[in-house]
Scaffold this motif. Structure first.
Motif, short mmCIF file in Angstrom:
data_model
loop_
_atom_site.label_atom_id
_atom_site.label_comp_id
_atom_site.label_asym_id
_atom_site.label_seq_id
_atom_site.Cartn_x
_atom_site.Cartn_y
_atom_site.Cartn_z
N ALA A 74 0.83 -1.20 0.00
CA ALA A 74 0.00 0.00 0.00
C ALA A 74 0.87 1.24 0.00
O ALA A 74 1.99 1.24 0.52
CB ALA A 74 -0.93 0.01 1.21
N ASP A 75 0.36 2.30 -0.57
CA ASP A 75 1.09 3.55 -0.62
C ASP A 75 0.90 4.32 0.69
O ASP A 75 0.33 3.80 1.66
CB ASP A 75 0.64 4.39 -1.81
N ALA A 76 1.33 5.55 0.66
CA ALA A 76 1.26 6.35 1.88
C ALA A 76 -0.18 6.66 2.27
O ALA A 76 -0.49 6.83 3.46
CB ALA A 76 2.06 7.65 1.70
N GLU A 77 -1.06 6.72 1.30
CA GLU A 77 -2.46 7.01 1.59
C GLU A 77 -3.30 5.74 1.68
O GLU A 77 -4.54 5.82 1.66
CB GLU A 77 -3.02 7.94 0.52
N LEU A 78 -2.65 4.59 1.74
CA LEU A 78 -3.31 3.29 1.88
C LEU A 78 -4.31 3.03 0.75
O LEU A 78 -5.37 2.44 0.93
CB LEU A 78 -4.02 3.19 3.24
N GLY A 79 -3.98 3.45 -0.45
CA GLY A 79 -4.83 3.19 -1.61
C GLY A 79 -6.09 4.01 -1.67
O GLY A 79 -6.91 3.78 -2.56
N MET A 80 -6.30 4.96 -0.78
CA MET A 80 -7.52 5.78 -0.77
C MET A 80 -7.10 7.23 -0.60
O MET A 80 -7.06 7.75 0.52
CB MET A 80 -8.47 5.34 0.34
N PRO A 81 -6.80 7.92 -1.71
CA PRO A 81 -6.40 9.33 -1.57
C PRO A 81 -7.60 10.19 -1.17
O PRO A 81 -8.72 10.01 -1.63
CB PRO A 81 -5.90 9.69 -2.98
N LEU A 82 -7.35 11.11 -0.28
CA LEU A 82 -8.38 12.00 0.23
C LEU A 82 -8.15 13.39 -0.35
O LEU A 82 -7.08 13.97 -0.20
CB LEU A 82 -8.34 12.07 1.77
N ASP A 83 -9.17 13.89 -1.02
CA ASP A 83 -9.12 15.23 -1.59
C ASP A 83 -10.07 16.11 -0.78
O ASP A 83 -11.29 15.97 -0.85
CB ASP A 83 -9.54 15.20 -3.06
N LEU A 84 -9.51 17.02 0.02
CA LEU A 84 -10.31 17.88 0.89
C LEU A 84 -10.90 19.07 0.16
O LEU A 84 -11.72 19.79 0.74
CB LEU A 84 -9.46 18.37 2.07
N VAL A 85 -10.50 19.29 -1.08
CA VAL A 85 -11.03 20.43 -1.82
C VAL A 85 -12.47 20.13 -2.20
O VAL A 85 -12.77 19.08 -2.76
CB VAL A 85 -10.18 20.71 -3.07
#
Length: 468
Positions: free
Chosen positions: A68-79
């Motif tokens: 898994a990557d740093a975001e654990l496969g679920m990137p979070l976009d706060l915009v």
């Protein structure tokens, strides 16, 4: 120079250089490197290598290597989330009150212990059937419990079991008894609708009940109705339904003696050798007539409506015939021929029937659901190849074969005694009299005399028109 001079007398032959080149076609290495598993050696005597669970256990023991990557496969976009940059994190937090799940999603919230196939006891085997003996004797060696009552009832009983009577379920008496019993149960349920329960849906309640009865007074002289389907549109295409189609006439064309003899010959050849001879053509020809205007079709419908107060008024007629009598006029559209034909008098109740609901307010019918048998189902198509086939087989049109009239004048009259007596036969004999087998066969083939003769009875013509 010496060598060249010494071979000066020999002939020089030019030869091209030949080199064999072999290209490597080695397979690429597998995407995943091989992995050695530490399999405990239990020996072949244990028999674990031959069971399906051995490989399944090895697959469960091996951990899944998921990178898994740093975001654990679920990137979070706060915009785009409201108030996230102002310190309000309510849009990304879980609600305080958990909403109720949808009924379709409740199956996903079941615990893991309830998943999978239900476990049955080891005593029962799914693919074996319990031994059943022909004799009615049952062994008394098995006890349901250890109480004294169970022991007494299984070991020694003061009353002997009553022998079951040998009932023939295929006998007419038994069938009649069961049918009468069914009517008694239905009558009891109708008196008390609260006792009726739907077999699968418990929340469904009975609102009203109608008895299912045959409408014996509405049977035509043929004992049933005919459904006719047009394979092509007989009128011009339109976005609205043309009511003239429901009040048109379809007149059968009688067959000539030569054509009848040809059909009989083809039938005999087919019965003698069906592999080499094709089946005979069992169809009929029709002449299609239709009112010219929608007003004429509406008046024709009112004339046939028994509930219309002005049905006996002669002002509903739109034309006058050659005898200066009021009549309805129908214009010829074209000739049709039957493409598919099925049904018989013996199977008119087996496939399709017409059902009509009556609440008893018309004064003619009691509150019930009435059914009407379908004697024959026919699909017709425009007649195109008949004149060509006639010309190739027996020459041009003979003098006996006259053309169909362009118009037909029709008058509505009450049925005569002969027609009424033919209709009343079906009240006592639903499938016809026992001695009328030949006539029933003629009805099946579409060659009954009523359809081939020129009938002056308006009800018979109306039956042909309303069947469309």
């Amino acid at each position: 120079m010496s060598s060249s001079q010494s071979r000066g007398g020999e002939r020089m032959i030019h030869q091209d250089y030949i080199a064999r080149i072999r290209y490597s076609n080695a397979l690429p290495p597998p995407p995943n490197p091989p992995k050695l598993l530490d399999i405990p050696n239990t020996g072949l005597a244990s028999g674990q290598y031959t069971t399906p669970g051995f490989a399944s256990r090895l697959a469960r023991d091996q951990p899944l290597n998921i990178e898994a990557d740093a975001e654990l496969g679920m990137p979070l976009d706060l915009v785009g989330m409201p108030g996230i940059f102002d310190g309000d994190e309510s849009s990304i937090q879980a609600p305080l009150h958990i909403p109720a799940p949808h009924p379709h999603d409740r199956a996903l919230l079941r615990p893991l212990s309830t998943l999978g196939k239900p476990k049955f006891s080891d005593s029962g085997v799914s693919f074996l059937r319990r031994t059943e003996y022909i004799s009615s004797y049952t062994s008394k060696s098995r006890f349901e419990s250890t109480t004294s009552k169970s022991l007494v009832s299984n070991t020694g009983s003061t009353r002997k079991p009553r022998p079951t009577p040998n009932v023939n379920t295929e006998s007419p008496e038994y069938i009649k008894k069961q049918i009468e019993k069914g009517f008694q149960v239905a009558a009891a349920n109708v008196k008390d609708p609260s006792k009726i329960r739907h077999p699968t849906k418990r929340n469904v309640q009975l609102v009203d009940a109608y008895p299912l009865l045959p409408d014996l007074d509405a049977f035509p002289d043929a004992g049933g109705y005919v459904t006719i389907k047009f394979l092509t549109n007989p009128v011009a295409p339109s976005s609205t339904y043309d009511i003239r189609l429901a009040h048109s006439l379809l007149q059968p064309v009688p067959t000539s003696e030569e054509e009848e003899a040809r059909r009989q010959e083809a039938k005999e050849l087919y019965e003698r050798d069906p592999e080499r001879n094709p089946p005979p053509e069992d169809g009929m020809d029709y002449e299609f007539y239709m009112p010219e205007t929608t007003e004429e079709a509406t008046n024709f419908k009112r004339k046939l409506d028994v509930f219309d107060e002005d049905k006996d008024d002669d002002d509903l007629y739109t034309h006058t015939n050659a005898q200066d009598q009021p009549a309805f006029r129908f214009k010829r559209v074209r000739a049709y021929e039957s493409a598919h034909q099925s049904g018989s008098a013996q199977s008119k109740y087996d496939e399709d029937v017409v059902i009509a609901f009556h609440d008893g307010s018309d004064g003619l019918h009691a509150k019930a659901v009435y059914y009407y048998p379908i004697l024959q189902k026919t699909s017709i198509r425009p007649q195109r190849m008949k004149n060509i086939s006639k010309f190739t087989r027996r020459g041009p049109t003979t003098e006996e074969e006259t053309e169909a009239p362009d118009y037909i004048d029709l008058q509505i009259e009450d049925p005569g005694e002969e027609l009424v007596s033919e209709r009343n036969v079906w009240k006592e004999f639903p499938y016809g009299r026992p001695g009328e087998a030949e006539e029933t066969q003629d009805v099946q083939n579409g060659e009954k005399s009523r359809a081939t003769r020129e009938s002056n009875t308006p009800e018979s013509r109306d039956a042909d028109g309303e069947s469309e």
